[in-house]
Design a protein around this motif. Structure first.
Motif, PDB file in Angstrom:
ATOM      1  N   GLU A 161       0.828  -1.210   0.000  1.00 44.89           N
ATOM      2  CA  GLU A 161       0.000   0.000   0.000  1.00 44.89           C
ATOM      3  C   GLU A 161       0.861   1.257   0.000  1.00 44.89           C
ATOM      4  O   GLU A 161       0.487   2.278  -0.591  1.00 44.89           O
ATOM      5  CB  GLU A 161      -0.938  -0.025   1.209  1.00 44.89           C
ATOM      6  N   LYS A 162       2.004   1.193   0.625  1.00 42.31           N
ATOM      7  CA  LYS A 162       2.880   2.351   0.729  1.00 42.31           C
ATOM      8  C   LYS A 162       3.756   2.548  -0.502  1.00 42.31           C
ATOM      9  O   LYS A 162       3.952   3.678  -0.973  1.00 42.31           O
ATOM     10  CB  LYS A 162       3.757   2.211   1.976  1.00 42.31           C
ATOM     11  N   TYR A 163       4.274   1.434  -1.054  1.00 41.27           N
ATOM     12  CA  TYR A 163       5.285   1.536  -2.102  1.00 41.27           C
ATOM     13  C   TYR A 163       4.846   0.998  -3.469  1.00 41.27           C
ATOM     14  O   TYR A 163       5.607   1.091  -4.428  1.00 41.27           O
ATOM     15  CB  TYR A 163       6.559   0.810  -1.667  1.00 41.27           C
ATOM     16  N   GLY A 164       3.635   0.467  -3.564  1.00 41.33           N
ATOM     17  CA  GLY A 164       3.112   0.084  -4.869  1.00 41.33           C
ATOM     18  C   GLY A 164       3.137  -1.405  -5.145  1.00 41.33           C
ATOM     19  O   GLY A 164       3.783  -2.189  -4.441  1.00 41.33           O
ATOM     20  N   LEU A 165       2.429  -1.780  -6.212  1.00 39.60           N
ATOM     21  CA  LEU A 165       2.259  -3.176  -6.611  1.00 39.60           C
ATOM     22  C   LEU A 165       3.231  -3.521  -7.741  1.00 39.60           C
ATOM     23  O   LEU A 165       4.187  -2.808  -8.009  1.00 39.60           O
ATOM     24  CB  LEU A 165       0.808  -3.399  -7.026  1.00 39.60           C
ATOM     25  N   TYR A 166       2.957  -4.639  -8.427  1.00 38.15           N
ATOM     26  CA  TYR A 166       3.799  -5.071  -9.542  1.00 38.15           C
ATOM     27  C   TYR A 166       3.586  -4.158 -10.741  1.00 38.15           C
ATOM     28  O   TYR A 166       2.451  -3.826 -11.102  1.00 38.15           O
ATOM     29  CB  TYR A 166       3.489  -6.520  -9.919  1.00 38.15           C
ATOM     30  N   ASP A 167       4.667  -3.757 -11.362  1.00 32.42           N
ATOM     31  CA  ASP A 167       4.645  -2.832 -12.492  1.00 32.42           C
ATOM     32  C   ASP A 167       4.456  -3.627 -13.778  1.00 32.42           C
ATOM     33  O   ASP A 167       5.339  -4.399 -14.187  1.00 32.42           O
ATOM     34  CB  ASP A 167       5.971  -2.051 -12.524  1.00 32.42           C
ATOM     35  N   LEU A 168       3.315  -3.442 -14.432  1.00 31.46           N
ATOM     36  CA  LEU A 168       2.968  -4.251 -15.602  1.00 31.46           C
ATOM     37  C   LEU A 168       3.796  -3.904 -16.829  1.00 31.46           C
ATOM     38  O   LEU A 168       3.674  -4.574 -17.857  1.00 31.46           O
ATOM     39  CB  LEU A 168       1.471  -4.100 -15.912  1.00 31.46           C
ATOM     40  N   ARG A 169       4.653  -2.903 -16.727  1.00 32.78           N
ATOM     41  CA  ARG A 169       5.564  -2.609 -17.835  1.00 32.78           C
ATOM     42  C   ARG A 169       6.684  -3.649 -17.947  1.00 32.78           C
ATOM     43  O   ARG A 169       7.447  -3.632 -18.913  1.00 32.78           O
ATOM     44  CB  ARG A 169       6.180  -1.225 -17.660  1.00 32.78           C
ATOM     45  N   PHE A 170       6.752  -4.566 -16.979  1.00 30.70           N
ATOM     46  CA  PHE A 170       7.805  -5.577 -16.955  1.00 30.70           C
ATOM     47  C   PHE A 170       7.170  -6.975 -17.002  1.00 30.70           C
ATOM     48  O   PHE A 170       7.068  -7.647 -15.985  1.00 30.70           O
ATOM     49  CB  PHE A 170       8.657  -5.420 -15.694  1.00 30.70           C
ATOM     50  N   PRO A 171       6.738  -7.416 -18.182  1.00 28.75           N
ATOM     51  CA  PRO A 171       5.987  -8.675 -18.266  1.00 28.75           C
ATOM     52  C   PRO A 171       6.792  -9.908 -17.865  1.00 28.75           C
ATOM     53  O   PRO A 171       6.209 -10.929 -17.498  1.00 28.75           O
ATOM     54  CB  PRO A 171       5.576  -8.746 -19.743  1.00 28.75           C
ATOM     55  N   LEU A 172       8.124  -9.851 -17.933  1.00 25.78           N
ATOM     56  CA  LEU A 172       8.957 -10.975 -17.523  1.00 25.78           C
ATOM     57  C   LEU A 172       9.577 -10.795 -16.147  1.00 25.78           C
ATOM     58  O   LEU A 172       9.914 -11.779 -15.490  1.00 25.78           O
ATOM     59  CB  LEU A 172      10.098 -11.202 -18.539  1.00 25.78           C
TER      60      LEU A 172
END
Length: 253
Positions: A161-172
């Motif tokens: 919640e503080k620092y964010g989730l998985y970044d979908l710009r990195f599919p691998l």
């Protein structure tokens, strides 16, 4: 302390039951189990239905890939600690979650824990192919090719919640980017559990070699840059050599 465990699955009828059984067999009493399915068509949903009494929440809907599904699971989680055990993975021991929870209870300041991992043969899961032996984090360890085994990584939900989730710009390599961000940039407080917590299947000859690792190196280098970090010139070698060493040091059956 409630521990939320998320299984992301798509057409995993051959292995999903083993994953679920390994969670059912855990001796820790307070587990929230979430399954996020990507509209499977191979019988996966039948398995989910069979085990529904042991599943706290599940959805089956289209997604934008594995990391999007993980993000959905994290957003659904209500546990203080969140981990991911995907449908090719299973716990290596019945007290794995208890060991994880014990560390968080022992040190209230901890944000995350992680352990060791066995990569095992897709058919003979007693046969170890690679041994991912980790260690305690030290600053700039990611710059020299180190990072935790993601399937063993358990983190407090408030860190997401503080620092964010998985970044979908990195599919691998979104798991690498997230851990790089958490460890090197945000400097979360972590602890290494020096035992094998999870086994991950390796299926087929292409996933037993280093080609997937090579394909992900470019995205890992980009992960440094998007976080304002500069990867070392020799980073591809730094990242590849520890992976090769895992094949050499794995225990024999």
């Amino acid at each position: 302390m409630k521990v939320s465990i998320i299984t992301v699955t798509y057409n995993s009828a051959n292995t999903l039951a083993d994953t679920i059984e390994s969670i059912i067999s855990q001796d820790y009493p307070d587990i929230e189990y979430i399954v996020v399915d990507g509209c499977s068509t191979d019988g996966t949903l039948d398995i989910i239905s069979r085990y529904e009494p042991h599943i706290t929440k599940y959805i089956s809907e289209p997604d934008k890939g594995i990391y999007d599904a993980m993000n959905k699971g994290i957003q659904m989680a209500t546990g203080e600690v969140v981990g991911i055990l995907n449908s090719d993975d299973f716990f290596a021991r019945e007290d794995a979650v208890s060991l994880i929870a014990r560390e968080f209870k022992k040190d209230k300041s901890l944000d995350a824990v992680y352990g060791n991992l066995y990569y095992v043969d897709g058919e003979d899961t007693d046969k170890v192919i690679r041994f991912w032996k980790s260690k305690e984090f030290s600053p700039r360890a990611f710059f020299h090719g180190w990072h935790p085994a993601h399937p063993t990584f358990y983190v407090k939900k408030d860190i997401y919640e503080k620092y964010g989730l998985y970044d979908l710009r990195f599919p691998l390599s979104a798991d690498f980017e997230l851990m790089l961000r958490f460890f090197e940039c945000c400097r979360i407080r972590t602890h290494f559990i020096d035992t094998v917590l999870v086994k991950m299947r390796i299926g087929g000859t292409t996933s037993k070699n280093i080609l997937p690792i090579l394909r992900g190196i470019g995205q890992c280098k980009r992960a440094f840059r998007v976080n304002g970090l500069r990867p070392p010139l020799l980073y591809p070698a730094y990242r590849l050599l520890p992976k090769l060493f895992q094949f050499v040091t794995c225990p024999k059956k």
